[in-house]
Design a protein around this motif. Structure first.
Motif, short mmCIF file in Angstrom:
data_model
loop_
_atom_site.label_atom_id
_atom_site.label_comp_id
_atom_site.label_asym_id
_atom_site.label_seq_id
_atom_site.Cartn_x
_atom_site.Cartn_y
_atom_site.Cartn_z
N ASP A 250 88.19 -71.55 15.72
CA ASP A 250 87.30 -70.64 15.96
C ASP A 250 87.95 -69.38 16.23
O ASP A 250 89.16 -69.36 16.71
N ASN A 373 89.99 -69.25 23.53
CA ASN A 373 89.32 -69.87 22.26
C ASN A 373 90.09 -71.38 22.10
O ASN A 373 89.36 -72.11 21.46
N HIS A 390 88.30 -76.47 23.16
CA HIS A 390 88.50 -76.86 21.66
C HIS A 390 88.94 -76.02 20.75
O HIS A 390 88.41 -74.92 20.79
N LEU A 391 89.64 -76.47 19.79
CA LEU A 391 90.17 -75.63 18.77
C LEU A 391 88.89 -75.06 17.64
O LEU A 391 88.93 -74.04 17.27
N ALA A 392 87.86 -75.95 17.61
CA ALA A 392 87.06 -75.76 16.53
C ALA A 392 85.60 -76.12 16.82
O ALA A 392 84.96 -76.75 15.76
CA LIG Z 1 86.74 -73.23 20.91
#
Ligand SMILES: [Ca+2]
Ligand SMILES: Nc1ncnc2c1ncn2[C@@H]1O[C@H](COP(=O)(O)OP(=O)(O)OP(=O)(O)O)[C@@H](O)[C@H]1O
Ligand SMILES: CCCCCCCCCCCCC/C=C/[C@@H](O)[C@H](CO)NC(=O)CCCCC
Length: 524
Positions: A250, A373, A390-392
């Motif tokens: 993200d 993020n 969360h990464l994504a």
């Molecule tokens: Ca995130």
């Protein structure tokens, strides 16, 4: 007589089985998924090698060496090799050919990379790290590289607007978070320019960047590398690049009044982390130690800032910032966001749907406002600022640390370094958000009474401690380790806008050991 080498396919991919005895490197059975083979090479045997053990009975022994990824403790990867010997030249060549064909089938692997090295990042070791630890591995894996050693800040970013980018399967940056940020700005900016997207429009649907970035950590914090790989180690990162891992990420866009300011992937911090950064920039000569020095100094100054925060809660994601589970390789929460993103694209292409969702507003006095993020783990804080981020997943965690005593703030900071919950304080609130805005009280006041010359020229003085006269001017935003000039900002999270050569943090080593044991048993 020679060692057996067996090859078979199972559902987890191809495995190479070697039941080698002396003089092989291994004494045990060893199973290597083809996805983790780095290279296969014919081995030139010297006289000494030929004359040892049972090989001396062979007229002309032949051999090939397989280089593969060995997973060690704490997410560290190393390159190991195993040599297979045999008396039959044709059989040996068939093996080499078959294994090379298997490697050719790994289409996610990069063949041509563009590498930017910041020679001044961190402890100024970038060039040495690349030349000694990374370049030999890229060459072993037959990856061609164009290498640029940067000569000034923004060299890499500007260069990315000019190069023939389609020539490359990925871009590698050797440096810290600042260097990564530069390369990311170059790539995302180039992508939008090529697609005619105006970055100044905060609502513009940005075009995803499919060229992966690899990070060889050589900076001071290396938070993006640590949070996406689990360790800050150049060899581990090089191996993730070689085997062609892919981790979506993200990205937040930061605007002020329809003017694009920056993108951020790790921390957007106002108050404590903004002040630490601003002070530490003057102490760059200290290297990574500057953050400890400025961190201590900023902690003692104990400034708080007044302002108004508005945010839209992220209702689409399945997780919450107080979850016990963290984002790990193959995370189902990030996968669900990816599915939603694909569905949304199918429905409305690249058109932007006006977002009518509610905004929440919070006014107050804050020691720190952090928008992250990702978890923001780094060697200083192995679980990070928001361990369950969360990464994504298309969201960021907004952490508000309200005005509290120095002692309480210290307790809060210390919890970043141990297992205790850093959100379990009455003065700390955390929200999962998809967009966010901030205006400082000072700029609100200045806007409403622009004629108040005294305020404008001399700043405001602390009303709570008139005797100390501590100036309560605005703080600055720390945007992935770079200061932003404006305090009023608008932030929007763009789900999976870019991709890294990484796979997220893998489940801990204990689980890995249990897994590999069971897969060995299955095969036997
Ligand atoms: Ca995130
Ligand atoms: N040749 C150069 N000379 C001066 N500055 C450079 C050069 N190349 C890159 N830079 C700038 O240096 C800044 C800091 O670099 P980098 O992120 O690699 O190290 P760091 O700040 O020590 O680490 P971290 O960001 O992890 O704290 C980057 O913002 C980048 O724009
Ligand atoms: C008494 C012990 C207290 C210890 C408290 C430790 C808390 C550490 C949390 C570290 C969080 C790092 C977040 C990452 C920020 C990066 O985008 C940025 C660029 O590299 N680094 C900094 O701003 C550098 C920030 C450095 C802060 C110290």
């Amino acid at each position: 007589m020679y060692d057996r080498i067996m090859y078979r396919n199972n559902h987890s991919g191809a495995v190479l089985r070697c039941t080698c005895v002396k003089p092989c490197v291994h004494t045990d059975n060893c199973f290597v998924p083809t996805s983790e083979i780095i290279a296969v090479e014919e081995t030139e045997l010297n006289k000494k090698q030929r004359s040892i053990g049972k090989w001396q009975k062979m007229a002309k022994p032949h051999a090939f060496t397989v280089y593969y990824v060995k997973k060690a403790r704490n997410h560290r990867w190393r390159c190991r090799d195993v040599t297979f010997w045999c008396a039959d030249e044709i059989l040996c060549n068939q093996w080499i050919q078959a294994l090379k064909e298997l490697l050719e089938m790994q289409t996610c692997r990069p063949k041509q990379l563009l590498v930017y090295i910041n020679p001044y990042g961190g402890k100024r070791q970038g060039k040495r790290i690349y030349e000694q630890k990374v370049a030999p591995l890229f060459s072993l894996a037959s990856i061609s590289t164009d290498v640029v050693v940067t000569e000034h800040a923004n060299h890499a970013k500007d260069n990315l607007f000019e190069v023939n980018i389609n020539k490359y399967d990925g871009v590698v940056c050797v440096g810290g978070d600042g260097m990564f940020s530069e390369v990311m700005h170059g790539l995302i900016g180039r992508m939008q320019k090529d697609s005619g997207i105006d970055q100044n429009n905060p609502k513009a649907p940005l075009v995803q960047c499919n060229i992966r970035i690899g990070i060889i950590p050589a900076g001071s914090t290396d938070c993006v590398c640590y949070s996406t790989v689990g360790i800050s180690d150049p060899v581990t990162s090089a191996l993730h690049i070689i085997i062609g891992d892919c981790q979506p990420l993200d990205v937040s866009s930061v605007h002020q009044n329809n003017t694009f300011l920056k993108y951020a992937v790790s921390l957007l911090g106002y108050g404590f982390y903004g002040d630490v950064l601003k002070d530490s920039e003057k102490k760059r000569w200290m290297g990574p130690m500057r953050y400890d020095y400025s961190g201590f100094k900023t902690f003692l100054s104990h400034h708080y800032y007044e302002g108004t925060i508005s945010f839209q809660p992220a209702k689409h994601t399945l997780g919450s910032p107080r979850d016990k589970d963290s984002c790990r390789t193959g995370c189902y929460i990030c996968k669900e966001s990816e599915r939603q993103l694909a569905e949304q694209r199918k429905k409305c292409g690249f058109k932007h749907e006006e977002d009518e969702e509610e905004w929440k507003v919070i006014k107050g006095k804050f020691l720190a406002i952090n928008v992250v993020n990702m978890c923001c783990a780094c060697p200083r804080s192995p679980k990070g600022l928001s361990p369950a981020a969360h990464l994504a997943d298309g969201s960021a965690d907004l952490i508000l640390v309200r005005k509290c005593s120095r002692f309480d703030f210290l307790r809060y900071l210390v919890r970043h370094t141990n297992k205790d919950d850093q959100f379990d304080f009455s003065f700390v609130d955390v929200y999962r958000v998809k967009s966010f805005q901030f205006t400082s009280k000072l700029s609100e006041d200045n806007e409403s009474s622009v004629t108040d010359i005294g305020k404008k020229h001399f700043g405001q003085f602390c009303r709570d401690h008139p005797a100390c006269c501590c100036n309560i001017a605005n703080s600055t935003w720390n945007c992935d380790g770079e200061t932003l000039d404006s305090s009023a900002i608008e932030v929007r999270v763009h789900c999976q806008l870019m991709k890294l050569f990484a796979r997220g943090i893998e489940e801990n080593c204990k689980d890995e050991a249990a897994y590999s044991h069971s897969s060995v048993e299955q095969l036997l």
